[in-house]
Design a protein around this motif. Structure first.
Motif, PDB file in Angstrom:
ATOM      1  N   PHE A   7       0.841  -1.192   0.000  1.00 28.49           N
ATOM      2  CA  PHE A   7       0.000   0.000   0.000  1.00 28.49           C
ATOM      3  C   PHE A   7       0.879   1.245   0.000  1.00 28.49           C
ATOM      4  CE2 PHE A   7       0.601  -1.089   4.451  1.00 28.49           C
ATOM      5  CZ  PHE A   7       0.833   0.130   5.088  1.00 28.49           C
ATOM      6  N   ILE A   8       0.291   2.352  -0.435  1.00 26.69           N
ATOM      7  CA  ILE A   8       0.977   3.638  -0.482  1.00 26.69           C
ATOM      8  C   ILE A   8       0.122   4.642   0.291  1.00 26.69           C
ATOM      9  CG2 ILE A   8       1.788   5.531  -1.950  1.00 26.69           C
ATOM     10  CD1 ILE A   8       1.941   3.455  -4.270  1.00 26.69           C
ATOM     11  N   VAL A   9       0.756   5.363   1.224  1.00 26.00           N
ATOM     12  CA  VAL A   9       0.077   6.434   1.946  1.00 26.00           C
ATOM     13  C   VAL A   9       0.694   7.748   1.487  1.00 26.00           C
ATOM     14  CG1 VAL A   9      -0.414   7.475   4.195  1.00 26.00           C
ATOM     15  CG2 VAL A   9      -0.395   4.983   3.951  1.00 26.00           C
TER      16      VAL A   9
ATOM     17  N   SER B 238      -3.545  12.195   3.117  1.00 27.02           N
ATOM     18  CA  SER B 238      -4.640  11.474   3.781  1.00 27.02           C
ATOM     19  C   SER B 238      -5.266  10.443   2.845  1.00 27.02           C
ATOM     20  CB  SER B 238      -5.705  12.460   4.269  1.00 27.02           C
ATOM     21  OG  SER B 238      -6.246  13.162   3.174  1.00 27.02           O
ATOM     22  N   ARG B 239      -4.490   9.959   1.877  1.00 30.97           N
ATOM     23  CA  ARG B 239      -4.947   8.916   0.944  1.00 30.97           C
ATOM     24  C   ARG B 239      -4.120   7.652   1.166  1.00 30.97           C
ATOM     25  NH1 ARG B 239      -9.601   9.993  -1.092  1.00 30.97           N
ATOM     26  NH2 ARG B 239      -9.198   8.468  -2.686  1.00 30.97           N
ATOM     27  N   LEU B 240      -4.785   6.501   1.080  1.00 33.82           N
ATOM     28  CA  LEU B 240      -4.118   5.203   1.141  1.00 33.82           C
ATOM     29  C   LEU B 240      -4.574   4.440  -0.089  1.00 33.82           C
ATOM     30  CD1 LEU B 240      -3.627   2.884   4.151  1.00 33.82           C
ATOM     31  CD2 LEU B 240      -4.536   1.959   2.030  1.00 33.82           C
TER      32      LEU B 240
ATOM     33  N   GLN C 262      -5.704  -2.634  -5.470  1.00 37.94           N
ATOM     34  CA  GLN C 262      -7.086  -2.765  -5.916  1.00 37.94           C
ATOM     35  C   GLN C 262      -8.021  -1.645  -5.480  1.00 37.94           C
ATOM     36  OE1 GLN C 262      -9.044  -6.532  -5.547  1.00 37.94           O
ATOM     37  NE2 GLN C 262      -7.120  -7.613  -5.368  1.00 37.94           N
ATOM     38  N   ALA C 263      -7.640  -0.817  -4.511  1.00 39.73           N
ATOM     39  CA  ALA C 263      -8.573   0.176  -3.967  1.00 39.73           C
ATOM     40  C   ALA C 263      -7.883   1.499  -3.672  1.00 39.73           C
ATOM     41  CB  ALA C 263      -9.212  -0.363  -2.690  1.00 39.73           C
ATOM     42  N   SER C 264      -8.696   2.524  -3.626  1.00 33.78           N
ATOM     43  CA  SER C 264      -8.246   3.851  -3.222  1.00 33.78           C
ATOM     44  C   SER C 264      -9.081   4.262  -2.018  1.00 33.78           C
ATOM     45  CB  SER C 264      -8.436   4.842  -4.377  1.00 33.78           C
ATOM     46  OG  SER C 264      -8.009   6.128  -3.977  1.00 33.78           O
ATOM     47  N   CYS C 265      -8.404   4.737  -0.974  1.00 37.28           N
ATOM     48  CA  CYS C 265      -9.090   5.048   0.269  1.00 37.28           C
ATOM     49  C   CYS C 265      -8.762   6.459   0.741  1.00 37.28           C
ATOM     50  CB  CYS C 265      -8.671   4.078   1.377  1.00 37.28           C
ATOM     51  SG  CYS C 265      -8.826   2.339   0.960  1.00 37.28           S
ATOM     52  N   ARG C 266      -9.729   7.072   1.399  1.00 39.03           N
ATOM     53  CA  ARG C 266      -9.517   8.337   2.093  1.00 39.03           C
ATOM     54  C   ARG C 266      -9.417   7.982   3.565  1.00 39.03           C
ATOM     55  NH1 ARG C 266     -12.623  12.021   4.790  1.00 39.03           N
ATOM     56  NH2 ARG C 266     -14.533  10.893   4.320  1.00 39.03           N
ATOM     57  N   ILE C 267      -8.378   8.449   4.239  1.00 42.49           N
ATOM     58  CA  ILE C 267      -8.223   8.178   5.662  1.00 42.49           C
ATOM     59  C   ILE C 267      -9.089   9.188   6.409  1.00 42.49           C
ATOM     60  CG2 ILE C 267      -6.612   7.995   7.585  1.00 42.49           C
ATOM     61  CD1 ILE C 267      -4.433   7.376   5.401  1.00 42.49           C
ATOM     62  N   LYS C 268     -10.148   8.680   7.010  1.00 43.60           N
ATOM     63  CA  LYS C 268     -11.110   9.541   7.695  1.00 43.60           C
ATOM     64  C   LYS C 268     -10.625   9.954   9.076  1.00 43.60           C
ATOM     65  CE  LYS C 268     -15.319   7.629   5.635  1.00 43.60           C
ATOM     66  NZ  LYS C 268     -16.599   6.972   6.002  1.00 43.60           N
TER      67      LYS C 268
ATOM     68  N   VAL D 127      -9.538   4.633  10.262  1.00 39.83           N
ATOM     69  CA  VAL D 127     -10.848   4.437   9.655  1.00 39.83           C
ATOM     70  C   VAL D 127     -10.751   4.978   8.238  1.00 39.83           C
ATOM     71  CG1 VAL D 127     -13.309   4.964   9.772  1.00 39.83           C
ATOM     72  CG2 VAL D 127     -12.001   4.629  11.880  1.00 39.83           C
ATOM     73  N   LEU D 128     -10.996   4.094   7.264  1.00 32.74           N
ATOM     74  CA  LEU D 128     -10.830   4.422   5.854  1.00 32.74           C
ATOM     75  C   LEU D 128     -12.159   4.372   5.121  1.00 32.74           C
ATOM     76  CD1 LEU D 128      -7.879   1.915   5.175  1.00 32.74           C
ATOM     77  CD2 LEU D 128      -7.693   4.273   5.976  1.00 32.74           C
ATOM     78  N   GLY D 129     -12.326   5.267   4.180  1.00 35.32           N
ATOM     79  CA  GLY D 129     -13.441   5.198   3.244  1.00 35.32           C
ATOM     80  C   GLY D 129     -12.850   4.731   1.929  1.00 35.32           C
ATOM     81  N   CYS D 130     -13.098   3.495   1.541  1.00 36.77           N
ATOM     82  CA  CYS D 130     -12.437   2.885   0.384  1.00 36.77           C
ATOM     83  C   CYS D 130     -13.412   2.621  -0.761  1.00 36.77           C
ATOM     84  CB  CYS D 130     -11.784   1.560   0.779  1.00 36.77           C
ATOM     85  SG  CYS D 130     -10.480   1.753   2.003  1.00 36.77           S
ATOM     86  N   ALA D 131     -12.860   2.663  -1.973  1.00 33.05           N
ATOM     87  CA  ALA D 131     -13.640   2.336  -3.166  1.00 33.05           C
ATOM     88  C   ALA D 131     -12.748   1.565  -4.127  1.00 33.05           C
ATOM     89  CB  ALA D 131     -14.149   3.606  -3.832  1.00 33.05           C
TER      90      ALA D 131
END
Length: 140
Positions: free
Chosen positions: A68-70, A73-75, A79-85, A97-101
């Motif tokens: 993974f790459i941070v 505030s993105r991880l 396979q997915a892109s997440c916003r670190i909430k 806590v991540l919001g992933c898509a």
């Protein structure tokens, strides 16, 4: 018209607050997580490529790479892109806590991690996991 102005001002305020929170997360609680990370025996050069200002997944992307790459505030995973909430302490670990898509769906994901004294990270599957999975840093 007065209500519309109030709603618009509230929306603007929430947008600014959201930007500020994301910046605070990136500068504070996420400082130890910034960069590209890899678990297992693979070499960093097999998974990552330098891309101008930063690091990206090498093409074609190995969707099974434990990586993974941070960045801020993105991880991102293969396979997915997440916003670190949020980042919160949870004992000797931190709960992210991540919001992933991904291409199919979006959902909230909770991840337990802890920076290690040697500069690596450990990810834990749950609060009872005492071993964790180690990740080495490939780039900052």
């Amino acid at each position: 018209m007065r209500i519309a102005g109030l709603v618009g001002a509230t929306g603007l305020g929430l947008g600014i607050a959201s930007t500020w929170v994301s910046g605070a997360i990136a500068q504070g609680g996420l400082a130890a997580y910034q960069g590209a990370w890899l678990s297992g025996g693979a070499d960093c050069a097999e998974v990552y490529a330098s891309a101008g200002k930063g690091t990206s997944f090498k093409r074609p992307v190995d969707i099974f790479a434990p990586a993974f790459i941070v960045s801020g505030s993105r991880l991102r995973t293969p396979q997915a892109s997440c916003r670190i909430k949020s980042v919160r302490p949870s004992g000797d670990r931190q709960l992210l806590v991540l919001g992933c898509a991904n291409a199919v769906a979006g959902n909230e994901v909770r991840v337990l991690m802890a920076p290690q004294p040697d500069g690596s990270l450990k990810r834990y599957f749950n609060a009872q996991d005492t071993m964790g999975t180690a990740y080495k840093q490939c780039s900052r």
